[in-house]
Scaffold this motif. Structure first.
Motif, short mmCIF file in Angstrom:
data_model
loop_
_atom_site.label_atom_id
_atom_site.label_comp_id
_atom_site.label_asym_id
_atom_site.label_seq_id
_atom_site.Cartn_x
_atom_site.Cartn_y
_atom_site.Cartn_z
N UNK A 1 0.86 -1.19 0.00
CA UNK A 1 0.00 0.00 0.00
C UNK A 1 0.89 1.23 0.00
N UNK A 2 0.75 2.06 -1.00
CA UNK A 2 1.57 3.26 -1.05
C UNK A 2 1.52 3.87 -2.43
N UNK A 3 2.68 4.30 -2.89
CA UNK A 3 2.71 4.94 -4.20
C UNK A 3 4.12 4.92 -4.74
N UNK B 1 6.66 7.29 -7.15
CA UNK B 1 6.97 8.53 -7.86
C UNK B 1 7.86 8.17 -9.05
N UNK C 1 4.94 11.76 -12.43
CA UNK C 1 3.63 11.27 -11.98
C UNK C 1 3.82 10.49 -10.68
N UNK C 2 2.72 10.39 -9.95
CA UNK C 2 2.66 9.53 -8.77
C UNK C 2 1.62 8.46 -9.10
N UNK C 3 2.00 7.22 -9.02
CA UNK C 3 1.06 6.14 -9.29
C UNK C 3 0.71 5.44 -7.98
N UNK C 4 -0.58 5.29 -7.67
CA UNK C 4 -0.96 4.61 -6.44
C UNK C 4 -0.66 3.11 -6.52
N UNK C 5 -0.30 2.55 -5.37
CA UNK C 5 -0.07 1.10 -5.25
C UNK C 5 -1.10 0.53 -4.29
N UNK C 6 -1.87 -0.44 -4.75
CA UNK C 6 -2.88 -1.10 -3.93
C UNK C 6 -2.70 -2.61 -4.09
N UNK D 1 -2.16 0.77 -9.22
CA UNK D 1 -3.64 0.84 -9.22
C UNK D 1 -4.10 1.76 -10.35
N UNK D 2 -4.03 1.23 -11.55
CA UNK D 2 -4.35 1.96 -12.78
C UNK D 2 -5.72 1.54 -13.29
N UNK E 1 5.88 3.25 0.84
CA UNK E 1 4.65 2.69 1.40
C UNK E 1 4.95 1.60 2.40
#
Lengths: 139, 139, 139
Positions: free
Chosen positions: B36-38, B40, B102-107, B112-113, B138
């Motif tokens: 869980x995190x992101x 960069x 960009x910052x991409x979320x991680x789930x 998490x695209x 994260x």
């Protein structure tokens, strides 16, 4: 997770101005003690930008002219927003184009930038007090 | 908070080029162990971009043409920056428009695209060694 | 580090539309319990934007007109992407210009915005179900 929040204040002499804030941001990173993480640098206004680019005054001149001539001419009568009594709709559009914030990575306690990268405040409607938030996060 | 920092290197054949780096970014997320995190993803240069869009070669062609014809024509004599001996002022303006990070979320340990989102390196002044930082943060 | 992930769904009446999502984002921050950190708000589509600007309907009108007249005219036959059967290449270019995501700082459990800042979903090719991710991170 240590965080550190700091606000930078500006009151520019000119209505449009580009200001290098790299040293202030780096100082906040140092004070935070964060070794691995990132720093968010964001304009707290909707007629300004924060961006990463080059410390070169010719380029700053090019950016201001490009915003005026190609991206969003100031021309107050061209925008419906200005019917509210404002004349700064173009400054909003310039903020949308260039962006209002950046995230800079922190590695080994330093801004992890390439050789020419610097962070700037872009004032598109100044001559009044405005603010940027610097929030450091990491470990 | 685990972090992982990795650098991707590029040396493009063409001066302007768009490169899909999604798989490299996803691999760094996997190696980080972050669930869980992101992440960069940021160009370390002031004449390049990182952006999220579509893996479709017609669109890449459209983007390169749009940058040249509508956003910032290359035209070296039009920019004061180029009086320093450079000819790449337009690449700086393209980087400002498209953004450099960009910052991409991680789930659940994954990017998490949405279904069509991919992350790209946009080279606006290449044919030399350049870098992108990938920093995963994260837990 | 607590995180909270939430998805906002949209199905706009018009093909282009600007929607204020500040209250939904603030509610997710409240539910997360995060006091110091940030929230990532990102479109999960390549023909939409998330941006921070002004809650003023005249300005929203200006933005939509500016995207059409100055940034990327819809004009389907002008783009190679549309040879795939799409007609929305212009929506991709608008997403690239305005950006698809923002990071909002959280201080004392609240969105740390300036007085006029609000966060918006910019739909550039709607009339179908689309999504935004809201990911809160911090402590």
């Amino acid at each position: 997770m240590p965080t550190r929040t700091h606000y930078l204040w500006f009151n520019t002499k000119h209505r449009q101005e580009i200001i290098d804030i790299t040293d202030e941001v780096a100082e906040q990173v140092r004070l935070s003690g964060v070794k691995e993480g990132m720093v968010l640098v964001a304009a707290m206004h909707i007629s300004a930008s924060v961006f990463v680019n080059d410390h070169e005054s010719g380029l700053w001149h090019d950016i201001l002219r490009w915003l005026e001539e190609r991206i969003a001419p100031w021309e107050p009568s061209a925008y419906r927003h200005n019917e509210t009594g404002e004349d700064n709709a173009a400054a909003h559009l310039r903020s949308l184009t260039v962006g209002h914030e950046v995230i800079v990575p922190i590695t080994d306690g330093k801004l992890d930038f390439g050789p020419w990268q610097r962070v700037f405040y872009g004032e598109w409607d100044g001559q009044r007090k405005k603010r940027v938030i610097v929030k450091v996060m990491g470990e």
